[in-house]
Write a protein that holds these residues in place. Structure first.
Motif, PDB file in Angstrom:
ATOM      1  N   ALA A   1      20.698  36.926  18.512  1.00 53.25           N
ATOM      2  CA  ALA A   1      21.155  36.856  17.116  1.00 53.25           C
ATOM      3  C   ALA A   1      20.117  37.546  16.234  1.00 53.25           C
ATOM      4  CB  ALA A   1      21.326  35.404  16.707  1.00 53.25           C
ATOM      5  N   PRO A   2      20.557  38.237  15.195  1.00 51.02           N
ATOM      6  CA  PRO A   2      21.940  38.458  14.767  1.00 51.02           C
ATOM      7  C   PRO A   2      22.561  39.742  15.308  1.00 51.02           C
ATOM      8  CG  PRO A   2      20.483  39.246  13.062  1.00 51.02           C
ATOM      9  CD  PRO A   2      19.596  38.760  14.175  1.00 51.02           C
ATOM     10  N   ALA A   3      21.936  40.360  16.326  1.00 56.14           N
ATOM     11  CA  ALA A   3      22.506  41.589  16.885  1.00 56.14           C
ATOM     12  C   ALA A   3      23.922  41.342  17.393  1.00 56.14           C
ATOM     13  CB  ALA A   3      21.627  42.119  18.010  1.00 56.14           C
ATOM     14  N   ASP A   4      24.168  40.152  17.960  1.00 55.94           N
ATOM     15  CA  ASP A   4      25.500  39.861  18.483  1.00 55.94           C
ATOM     16  C   ASP A   4      26.565  39.945  17.393  1.00 55.94           C
ATOM     17  OD1 ASP A   4      24.483  37.626  17.180  1.00 55.94           O
ATOM     18  OD2 ASP A   4      25.031  36.196  18.760  1.00 55.94           O
ATOM     19  N   GLU A   5      26.251  39.381  16.220  1.00 56.15           N
ATOM     20  CA  GLU A   5      27.209  39.401  15.113  1.00 56.15           C
ATOM     21  C   GLU A   5      27.379  40.809  14.540  1.00 56.15           C
ATOM     22  OE1 GLU A   5      25.788  36.614  12.283  1.00 56.15           O
ATOM     23  OE2 GLU A   5      25.998  34.878  13.614  1.00 56.15           O
ATOM     24  N   LEU A   6      26.302  41.570  14.486  1.00 56.12           N
ATOM     25  CA  LEU A   6      26.370  42.915  13.923  1.00 56.12           C
ATOM     26  C   LEU A   6      27.156  43.849  14.833  1.00 56.12           C
ATOM     27  CD1 LEU A   6      22.713  43.106  12.602  1.00 56.12           C
ATOM     28  CD2 LEU A   6      24.805  42.888  11.236  1.00 56.12           C
ATOM     29  N   VAL A   7      27.020  43.666  16.139  1.00 53.86           N
ATOM     30  CA  VAL A   7      27.831  44.444  17.081  1.00 53.86           C
ATOM     31  C   VAL A   7      29.291  44.032  16.989  1.00 53.86           C
ATOM     32  CG1 VAL A   7      28.316  44.770  19.540  1.00 53.86           C
ATOM     33  CG2 VAL A   7      25.967  45.015  18.680  1.00 53.86           C
ATOM     34  N   ALA A   8      29.539  42.712  16.969  1.00 53.09           N
ATOM     35  CA  ALA A   8      30.917  42.219  16.910  1.00 53.09           C
ATOM     36  C   ALA A   8      31.639  42.686  15.655  1.00 53.09           C
ATOM     37  CB  ALA A   8      30.921  40.692  16.993  1.00 53.09           C
ATOM     38  N   SER A   9      30.897  42.833  14.560  1.00 51.81           N
ATOM     39  CA  SER A   9      31.510  43.253  13.295  1.00 51.81           C
ATOM     40  C   SER A   9      31.699  44.763  13.212  1.00 51.81           C
ATOM     41  CB  SER A   9      30.641  42.788  12.123  1.00 51.81           C
ATOM     42  OG  SER A   9      29.418  43.512  12.086  1.00 51.81           O
ATOM     43  N   GLY A  10      31.145  45.484  14.185  1.00 52.48           N
ATOM     44  CA  GLY A  10      31.263  46.928  14.170  1.00 52.48           C
ATOM     45  C   GLY A  10      30.186  47.642  13.378  1.00 52.48           C
ATOM     46  N   ARG A  11      29.237  46.899  12.834  1.00 48.82           N
ATOM     47  CA  ARG A  11      28.178  47.536  12.035  1.00 48.82           C
ATOM     48  C   ARG A  11      27.146  48.223  12.920  1.00 48.82           C
ATOM     49  NH1 ARG A  11      26.455  43.663   7.090  1.00 48.82           N
ATOM     50  NH2 ARG A  11      25.722  45.674   6.297  1.00 48.82           N
ATOM     51  N   TRP A  12      26.939  47.706  14.121  1.00 45.81           N
ATOM     52  CA  TRP A  12      26.036  48.335  15.076  1.00 45.81           C
ATOM     53  C   TRP A  12      26.828  48.788  16.298  1.00 45.81           C
ATOM     54  CZ3 TRP A  12      20.912  45.117  15.866  1.00 45.81           C
ATOM     55  CH2 TRP A  12      20.159  45.154  14.672  1.00 45.81           C
ATOM     56  N   GLU A  13      26.377  49.879  16.880  1.00 44.12           N
ATOM     57  CA  GLU A  13      26.955  50.370  18.129  1.00 44.12           C
ATOM     58  C   GLU A  13      26.363  49.595  19.300  1.00 44.12           C
ATOM     59  OE1 GLU A  13      27.111  54.611  20.582  1.00 44.12           O
ATOM     60  OE2 GLU A  13      25.332  54.070  19.435  1.00 44.12           O
ATOM     61  N   LEU A  14      27.171  49.340  20.319  1.00 37.68           N
ATOM     62  CA  LEU A  14      26.713  48.712  21.553  1.00 37.68           C
ATOM     63  C   LEU A  14      26.886  49.675  22.714  1.00 37.68           C
ATOM     64  CD1 LEU A  14      25.740  46.244  23.222  1.00 37.68           C
ATOM     65  CD2 LEU A  14      28.159  45.580  23.418  1.00 37.68           C
ATOM     66  N   VAL A  15      25.821  49.840  23.498  1.00 38.43           N
ATOM     67  CA  VAL A  15      25.874  50.617  24.736  1.00 38.43           C
ATOM     68  C   VAL A  15      25.407  49.707  25.863  1.00 38.43           C
ATOM     69  CG1 VAL A  15      24.975  52.600  25.995  1.00 38.43           C
ATOM     70  CG2 VAL A  15      25.424  52.793  23.547  1.00 38.43           C
ATOM     71  N   ARG A  16      26.167  49.666  26.938  1.00 41.63           N
ATOM     72  CA  ARG A  16      25.798  48.843  28.095  1.00 41.63           C
ATOM     73  C   ARG A  16      25.270  49.748  29.217  1.00 41.63           C
ATOM     74  NH1 ARG A  16      30.656  46.747  26.121  1.00 41.63           N
ATOM     75  NH2 ARG A  16      30.587  44.531  25.511  1.00 41.63           N
ATOM     76  N   MET A  17      24.181  49.311  29.836  1.00 41.04           N
ATOM     77  CA  MET A  17      23.641  50.008  30.999  1.00 41.04           C
ATOM     78  C   MET A  17      23.616  49.050  32.182  1.00 41.04           C
ATOM     79  SD  MET A  17      20.452  52.299  29.490  1.00 41.04           S
ATOM     80  CE  MET A  17      20.105  52.971  31.133  1.00 41.04           C
ATOM     81  N   ASP A  18      24.099  49.525  33.311  1.00 41.00           N
ATOM     82  CA  ASP A  18      24.162  48.689  34.511  1.00 41.00           C
ATOM     83  C   ASP A  18      22.832  48.771  35.257  1.00 41.00           C
ATOM     84  OD1 ASP A  18      25.074  47.008  36.481  1.00 41.00           O
ATOM     85  OD2 ASP A  18      26.230  48.554  37.535  1.00 41.00           O
ATOM     86  N   THR A  19      21.820  48.213  34.631  1.00 40.83           N
ATOM     87  CA  THR A  19      20.481  48.210  35.214  1.00 40.83           C
ATOM     88  C   THR A  19      19.720  47.023  34.647  1.00 40.83           C
ATOM     89  OG1 THR A  19      18.547  49.594  35.684  1.00 40.83           O
ATOM     90  CG2 THR A  19      19.433  49.698  33.432  1.00 40.83           C
ATOM     91  N   GLY A  20      18.431  46.930  34.993  1.00 38.17           N
ATOM     92  CA  GLY A  20      17.635  45.801  34.560  1.00 38.17           C
ATOM     93  C   GLY A  20      16.907  46.038  33.242  1.00 38.17           C
ATOM     94  N   HIS A  21      15.968  45.157  32.965  1.00 40.05           N
ATOM     95  CA  HIS A  21      15.333  45.090  31.654  1.00 40.05           C
ATOM     96  C   HIS A  21      14.367  46.245  31.368  1.00 40.05           C
ATOM     97  CE1 HIS A  21      13.843  43.162  28.050  1.00 40.05           C
ATOM     98  NE2 HIS A  21      12.611  43.116  28.517  1.00 40.05           N
ATOM     99  N   TRP A  22      14.028  47.024  32.375  1.00 39.16           N
ATOM    100  CA  TRP A  22      13.063  48.118  32.211  1.00 39.16           C
ATOM    101  C   TRP A  22      13.715  49.459  32.559  1.00 39.16           C
ATOM    102  CZ3 TRP A  22      11.799  43.286  33.988  1.00 39.16           C
ATOM    103  CH2 TRP A  22      10.808  42.579  33.263  1.00 39.16           C
ATOM    104  N   PRO A  23      14.707  49.902  31.783  1.00 40.93           N
ATOM    105  CA  PRO A  23      15.459  51.104  32.148  1.00 40.93           C
ATOM    106  C   PRO A  23      14.651  52.391  32.085  1.00 40.93           C
ATOM    107  CG  PRO A  23      16.065  50.407  29.933  1.00 40.93           C
ATOM    108  CD  PRO A  23      15.204  49.315  30.517  1.00 40.93           C
ATOM    109  N   MET A  24      13.513  52.397  31.374  1.00 41.96           N
ATOM    110  CA  MET A  24      12.671  53.590  31.363  1.00 41.96           C
ATOM    111  C   MET A  24      12.071  53.864  32.738  1.00 41.96           C
ATOM    112  SD  MET A  24      11.087  50.771  30.060  1.00 41.96           S
ATOM    113  CE  MET A  24      10.928  50.963  28.298  1.00 41.96           C
ATOM    114  N   PHE A  25      12.028  52.826  33.588  1.00 40.64           N
ATOM    115  CA  PHE A  25      11.597  52.993  34.969  1.00 40.64           C
ATOM    116  C   PHE A  25      12.783  53.118  35.919  1.00 40.64           C
ATOM    117  CE2 PHE A  25       8.140  50.525  32.954  1.00 40.64           C
ATOM    118  CZ  PHE A  25       7.086  51.397  33.165  1.00 40.64           C
ATOM    119  N   SER A  26      13.774  52.232  35.755  1.00 41.61           N
ATOM    120  CA  SER A  26      14.870  52.188  36.723  1.00 41.61           C
ATOM    121  C   SER A  26      15.905  53.288  36.514  1.00 41.61           C
ATOM    122  CB  SER A  26      15.559  50.816  36.669  1.00 41.61           C
ATOM    123  OG  SER A  26      16.083  50.558  35.377  1.00 41.61           O
ATOM    124  N   ARG A  27      16.166  53.678  35.255  1.00 44.84           N
ATOM    125  CA  ARG A  27      17.189  54.688  34.960  1.00 44.84           C
ATOM    126  C   ARG A  27      16.725  55.619  33.826  1.00 44.84           C
ATOM    127  NH1 ARG A  27      22.293  52.795  36.860  1.00 44.84           N
ATOM    128  NH2 ARG A  27      21.844  51.495  38.677  1.00 44.84           N
TER     129      ARG A  27
END
Length: 231
Positions: free
Chosen positions: A190-216
């Motif tokens: 919070a409050p990123a969840d609400e801002l994404v749900a309202s369309g004010r922020w863009e959401l991008v999902r990555m199918d990887t772990g918490h350190w994507p600069m290493f994994s992807r």
């Protein structure tokens, strides 16, 4: 041309972006990885959260950057979000990479069960040591990548985790993208969840772990470049 300033999370320095920065530059952009005070080559420098906010602002101003995309990973989303509103019209976008987001008057440890972190700070003289290698299991990292994070990572200054954030405006005023790394769970803070749900922020999902600069790193660089083109 976009100017990226990328900031890694707890325990990490600019070196964490070694595989991402060249990709951003190859795509025709400028990219600068920043080490926050008290970490990596700046280890031993006293630092609170507002020190880290100022680190980011100072880097943007020192390089006289315009059309800036600030990128904050994990802990650093909290100071990056504060710096984003303070650099004014230099900002194009802020990208939160599987990170916390600042909430005015709250610390980086508020809003989730942080008792283990607070206990670690108390037991380690006010710093947060890098985790045990076993804590990285299931995060899409190789043994070599885990070893590098643990070996090259440095204790994180505790004051940066316990000092409150300071925001002058609603977080939703920022043009932002939130990158959720799904192996670390699918819930947004919070409050990123609400801002994404309202369309004010863009959401991008990555199918990887918490350190994507290493994994992807290649995929993360692509996500960052695409985010920079959003209106």
């Amino acid at each position: 041309m976009t100017r990226f300033v990328v900031v890694a999370g707890a325990w990490l320095g600019a070196w964490a972006w070694d595989e991402v920065v060249p990709e951003l530059r190859a795509a025709g952009h400028e990219a600068y990885a920043l080490t926050l005070s008290g970490l990596a080559e700046k280890q031993g420098v006293a630092a609170g959260q507002q020190t880290h906010v100022q680190d980011i602002i100072d880097e943007v101003e020192r390089l006289d950057l315009r059309d800036v995309v600030l990128v904050g990973h994990s802990y650093s989303g909290v100071p990056v979000g504060q710096a984003a509103e303070r650099i004014g019209d230099r900002l194009t976008r802020v990208v939160f990479v599987d990170s916390g987001v600042p909430v005015d008057g709250e610390s980086a440890l508020d809003g989730f069960p942080s008792d283990p972190v607070r206990k670690s700070l108390a037991e380690n003289g006010g710093v947060w040591p890098p985790p045990d290698p076993a804590d990285f299991a299931g995060q899409d990292l190789t043994g070599e990548q885990i070893a590098r994070i643990v070996t090259d990572g440095t204790p994180h200054p505790g004051a940066s985790l316990t000092e409150p954030a300071v925001l002058a405006h609603p977080l939703g005023d920022l043009p932002a993208t939130y990158v959720k790394c799904l192996l670390d769970g699918d819930e947004l803070p919070a409050p990123a969840d609400e801002l994404v749900a309202s369309g004010r922020w863009e959401l991008v999902r990555m199918d990887t772990g918490h350190w994507p600069m290493f994994s992807r790193p290649l995929e993360l660089a692509r996500v960052l470049v695409e985010s920079a083109t959003r209106p």
